[in-house]
Write a protein that holds these residues in place. Sequence first.
Motif, PDB file in Angstrom:
ATOM      1  N   THR A  49       0.020  -2.708 -12.011  1.00 38.29           N
ATOM      2  CA  THR A  49      -1.244  -3.291 -12.459  1.00 38.29           C
ATOM      3  C   THR A  49      -0.939  -4.152 -13.683  1.00 38.29           C
ATOM      4  O   THR A  49       0.212  -4.224 -14.127  1.00 38.29           O
ATOM      5  CB  THR A  49      -2.267  -2.196 -12.853  1.00 38.29           C
ATOM      6  OG1 THR A  49      -1.811  -1.560 -14.046  1.00 38.29           O
ATOM      7  CG2 THR A  49      -2.453  -1.168 -11.744  1.00 38.29           C
ATOM      8  N   ALA A  65       0.853  -1.192   0.000  1.00 36.43           N
ATOM      9  CA  ALA A  65       0.000   0.000   0.000  1.00 36.43           C
ATOM     10  C   ALA A  65       0.885   1.237   0.000  1.00 36.43           C
ATOM     11  O   ALA A  65       1.999   1.219   0.533  1.00 36.43           O
ATOM     12  CB  ALA A  65      -0.915  -0.002   1.219  1.00 36.43           C
ATOM     13  N   LEU A 115       0.678   5.887  -0.919  1.00 34.49           N
ATOM     14  CA  LEU A 115       0.014   7.061  -1.474  1.00 34.49           C
ATOM     15  C   LEU A 115       1.117   8.002  -1.915  1.00 34.49           C
ATOM     16  O   LEU A 115       2.258   7.882  -1.500  1.00 34.49           O
ATOM     17  CB  LEU A 115      -0.938   7.729  -0.469  1.00 34.49           C
ATOM     18  CG  LEU A 115      -0.390   8.274   0.844  1.00 34.49           C
ATOM     19  CD1 LEU A 115       0.306   9.619   0.669  1.00 34.49           C
ATOM     20  CD2 LEU A 115      -1.528   8.435   1.831  1.00 34.49           C
ATOM     21  N   HIS A 142      -3.934   3.633  -1.135  1.00 38.02           N
ATOM     22  CA  HIS A 142      -4.408   2.529  -1.970  1.00 38.02           C
ATOM     23  C   HIS A 142      -3.302   1.480  -2.059  1.00 38.02           C
ATOM     24  O   HIS A 142      -2.180   1.703  -1.622  1.00 38.02           O
ATOM     25  CB  HIS A 142      -4.787   3.028  -3.373  1.00 38.02           C
ATOM     26  CG  HIS A 142      -3.651   3.590  -4.145  1.00 38.02           C
ATOM     27  ND1 HIS A 142      -3.091   4.828  -3.881  1.00 38.02           N
ATOM     28  CD2 HIS A 142      -2.930   3.076  -5.170  1.00 38.02           C
ATOM     29  CE1 HIS A 142      -2.099   5.059  -4.717  1.00 38.02           C
ATOM     30  NE2 HIS A 142      -1.970   4.006  -5.516  1.00 38.02           N
ATOM     31  N   LYS A 154      -5.965  10.760  -7.942  1.00 37.27           N
ATOM     32  CA  LYS A 154      -6.383   9.565  -7.201  1.00 37.27           C
ATOM     33  C   LYS A 154      -5.258   8.932  -6.390  1.00 37.27           C
ATOM     34  O   LYS A 154      -5.495   8.392  -5.316  1.00 37.27           O
ATOM     35  CB  LYS A 154      -6.941   8.520  -8.164  1.00 37.27           C
ATOM     36  CG  LYS A 154      -8.282   8.862  -8.749  1.00 37.27           C
ATOM     37  CD  LYS A 154      -8.756   7.721  -9.644  1.00 37.27           C
ATOM     38  CE  LYS A 154     -10.085   8.029 -10.287  1.00 37.27           C
ATOM     39  NZ  LYS A 154     -10.541   6.913 -11.132  1.00 37.27           N
ATOM     40  N   CYS A 155      -4.043   8.991  -6.904  1.00 46.97           N
ATOM     41  CA  CYS A 155      -2.922   8.334  -6.215  1.00 46.97           C
ATOM     42  C   CYS A 155      -2.511   9.051  -4.934  1.00 46.97           C
ATOM     43  O   CYS A 155      -1.657   8.564  -4.194  1.00 46.97           O
ATOM     44  CB  CYS A 155      -1.739   8.178  -7.154  1.00 46.97           C
ATOM     45  SG  CYS A 155      -2.066   6.990  -8.473  1.00 46.97           S
ATOM     46  N   HIS A 172      -1.532  -2.109  -4.312  1.00 49.99           N
ATOM     47  CA  HIS A 172      -1.324  -2.806  -5.581  1.00 49.99           C
ATOM     48  C   HIS A 172      -0.843  -4.228  -5.309  1.00 49.99           C
ATOM     49  O   HIS A 172      -0.205  -4.492  -4.292  1.00 49.99           O
ATOM     50  CB  HIS A 172      -0.250  -2.118  -6.427  1.00 49.99           C
ATOM     51  CG  HIS A 172      -0.584  -0.729  -6.830  1.00 49.99           C
ATOM     52  ND1 HIS A 172      -1.475  -0.433  -7.830  1.00 49.99           N
ATOM     53  CD2 HIS A 172      -0.131   0.459  -6.367  1.00 49.99           C
ATOM     54  CE1 HIS A 172      -1.553   0.879  -7.976  1.00 49.99           C
ATOM     55  NE2 HIS A 172      -0.758   1.446  -7.091  1.00 49.99           N
TER      56      HIS A 172
END
Length: 138
Positions: free
Chosen positions: A127, A13, A15, A27, A22-23, A29
Amino acid sequence: MLSITKRFEFEMAHLLSDYKGKCSFLHGHSYKLEVSITGELAEGTDMLVDFNVIKELVEKEVIILLDHRLVLKDNHQNIKRFAISGEDVLWLPFEPTAERLILWIKEKIAIGLPKNIELYRLKLSETNTCFVEWINDR
């Protein structure tokens, strides 16, 4: 020239505190890391290096530090928000973008490689459609 590649996966996780979008929100990955090495066949063997040597090195120097961790830039804003949260934070002197992470990973791995081989390529995927590569251009 021969090269071999070992793949790794880890969850992380982060930021981006110096980013508008958004980043900038917390969040995570499911990262995929490919580590490719090149060199001469090891004397007395028919391989560059045993895949287990690469596995042990990368797990010790990289995966154990990043897997299931919160990784943040060491700045006032993040410290104020997360230092007392009880989260298992890895504080870095830079924003944990894929580009900066791969350069950090390169440094962590390169110092532990056997003498007959060198780092050839790293690929870090955040991703299925977004990744960064580092290639040794000697």
